[in-house]
Each structure stands twice: as C-alpha cells, then as structure tokens.
Design an enzyme around this catalytic site. Structure first.
Site, PDB file in Angstrom:
ATOM      1  CE  LYS A  29      -3.428  -0.403  -0.584  1.00 40.53           C
ATOM      2  NZ  LYS A  29      -3.936  -0.702  -1.948  1.00 40.53           N
ATOM      3  NE  ARG A  52      -9.578  -1.258  -2.301  1.00 36.18           N
ATOM      4  CZ  ARG A  52      -8.425  -1.799  -2.684  1.00 36.18           C
ATOM      5  NH1 ARG A  52      -7.283  -1.225  -2.342  1.00 36.18           N
ATOM      6  NH2 ARG A  52      -8.389  -2.904  -3.409  1.00 36.18           N
TER       7      ARG A  52
END
EC number: 2.8.2.-
Length: 345
Positions: free
Chosen positions: A99, A310
């Site tokens: 991430k 997101r």
C-alpha cells in the site's frame, strides 16, 4: 468545289501533323530532362534501396505480431533465438511496501524503453513453496526482453518477510532494491481499507480500525497488528542492511508519486543508471480518477485499476495522534539511515 475540299483536308492534315510532331518533340525533351535530373533526386534515394521501406514495414508488423505471440506463450524457440530475446532475472526489484504505491511505481517505470516489467507479483522469495521450485522457475516467470533491457518485478511482501533478504542476496548480491513508502499512519489505514473491502465483498464482518490498531488491555498501539508492523519501516530495513549496503536501496516517496510523479521517476532513472526518457508527455492527470495516467505514445495510454485510491474510513483523531506519536522515533531513524527526509507528522 472538289478542289476546295482537297485544300481544306490538306490544311487539317498539316495542323494535325504539326500537333503530333510538337507533342513528340515535347516528350523527347521531357524524357531527356528527366534523365538528366534523375541522378540528382532519385525517388529510390529518398527511401533507400528499392522496396526497403516496404520490407521495414513488414518487419515491424511481424515483430508486433511476434511479441503478441510471446505474451500468449505461442512463440517458437527459433523465433525467440532469431530476435535475440531472453528471459532475464531481474536487475532491480520493488521489494515494498504494501500500500505504498508499488503497482503505480512499476507501471510508471515501464514507460521507459529500457525497462520490462513482470506483469504479476511472482512471490518467489517470500513463498517457501515457490522458492523450492528453484531459480530457473523464477526466471521463466519473467517477460521476454532484449539483453540491454532491465527486468523489474515487484512483490511488496518481500520487505517484511524475514527470509527474503538472504534469498535475494544469494541470487544477486548487486541487485538494486526499490522501496516506496508513504506516511506510516496513512499507509496502515490504507492497508486496513483494502482488507475491509475484501471482507465486505464476501459479506463478512470486520473490526473497526481503532480496535485493531490499539490494544484494548493497555490502550497502547498494537504492534502485533500487521498493518502497524509493516509501517515500522526502519525495523524491516535493518534486517535488509545485514546483507546489502544502503547504496543499493532507493527510497521512493509514495505520497509525492501520487501528486507529482515525474521528479520521483527521474530519481529512479538515475538510481538505475538509465538514460532519462520518461517525460511530462508520458504522464497526464485524469480529473475523473484523481490520479495521473500513463501515455506510452499517441495511440496507447493506460490508467491504473479502479481499486487504486479507495476512500478511507473515518478514524478517531485520538487514535491517529497516538499512531503518529508511536511512529515518530522510527521515522527519525529511517531518515537517518536512508538519508531521505519526509514531512511526516
């Protein structure tokens, strides 16, 4: 009367004959001038030997078709040999972090003509079953490339897996290692968000981030929570430094890669000893997506998957403050080791 008709006919024949002779003389003169001019400006001279432009076009079309066959796995060994293509072990690996922007970095580096990327995460060094298959299995997972090109793969689990540094060292002790990081608390929340989305797709329930990140018994940061552990960058890096000198690592600012990618990519080009080829032309901002997309040429462009970017859930501000305070000393040590400072709170 007959005499007049014969005179008129002779006159017409004379005119027609004159025109015919004039046309013939013009053609002779024209051909002569062309013969004289041809050596100065031959048509073939502008395009090389006769038919060469057609041959180059056919070769280009064949090469494109052949590369398509390579991707499908249908190319013959003879075709591969003739085109001098090989499956090379990577000379650079994006080892993490999860991430942090590993996919974006890999896709953006693929804009460079001297870089060839492995399309999938191989998970060779962090997966015992894959590692047992041997280095040739790993090599065959790499894309076809020309010898002068650099093959790059990315598997972000490499950074946090204990066995990986030694395994990569045994493969190539001079390999270049790329680590892309984001502000640790933001990265931990992004990590949680990805797992949460997976649970929701399967109609499963999941704990709130606050409950996972904070130990309910001590009210301190829960270092057993994987998302938190991954963000302690210096702890993992110290394990890698037992095998590789710090000069073989390049730290990429994942937050800056989102907002201002070109300077970060230019630093990577320099680290990999690549000539500068990625330019602002190759990157354009997509207002709908809120991210930069990639432009390979006038025809082909690409945006990252919709799963990128997101929306994070709201997290209690006191928990964010506690996490940032916890990460601060680790961040300071990370700056000291790598020589790169970030504006992390």
């Amino acid at each position: 009367m007959l005499f007049k008709q014969q005179a008129l006919l002779r006159q017409k024949l004379f005119v027609l004959g004159s025109l015919a002779i004039g046309s013939l003389l013009y053609l002779v003169a024209r051909v002569g001038s062309l013969d004289r001019l041809q050596p100065l400006c031959p048509i073939d001279g502008r395009f090389g030997p006769r038919g060469q432009d057609e041959i180059q076009l056919r070769a280009l079309q064949f090469k494109r078709g052949l590369l398509h066959e390579f991707r499908k796995g249908n190319a013959t060994k003879e075709q591969i040999r003739l085109h001098n293509l090989v499956q090379q072990l990577p000379k650079a690996i994006i080892i993490g972090v999860r991430k942090g922007g590993t996919r974006a970095l890999l896709e953006m580096l693929n804009l460079h003509p001297a870089v060839v990327k492995a399309s999938q995460e191989i998970h060779f060094f962090d997966n015992d079953e894959n590692y047992a298959k041997g280095i040739e299995w790993y090599r065959k997972k790499m894309p076809f490339s020309y010898p002068h090109q650099i093959t790059i793969e990315k598997s972000p689990a490499y950074f946090i897996t204990e066995e990986v540094p030694e395994r990569i060292y045994k493969m190539n002790s001079s390999v270049k290692l790329l680590i892309i990081v984001r502000e640790p608390t933001t990265r931990a929340i992004s990590d949680y968000t990805q797992v949460l989305e997976g649970k929701e797709r399967k109609n499963k329930t999941y704990y709130k981030f606050e409950k996972l990140a904070i130990d309910p018994n001590t009210c301190e940061v829960n270092t057993k929570y994987k998302a938190v552990r991954t963000s302690i960058y210096t702890k993992h890096l110290e394990r890698w430094l037992k095998y590789f000198p710090v000069e073989q690592f390049h730290i990429v600012d994942g937050d800056r890669l989102i907002t201002e990618p070109l300077p970060e990519l230019q630093l990577v080009e320099k680290f990999l000893n690549l000539p500068p080829r990625i330019s602002q032309y190759n990157l354009y901002f997509n207002a709908t997506r809120g991210f930069y997309c990639l432009r390979f040429n006038i025809v082909f462009n690409k945006c990252l998957a919709g799963s990128k970017g997101r929306i994070h859930p709201e997290v209690d501000t006191s928990v964010i403050t506690k996490l940032r305070k916890f990460f601060h000393p680790f961040n300071q040590k990370f700056y000291q080791i790598t020589g790169r400072t970030f504006n992390w709170p």
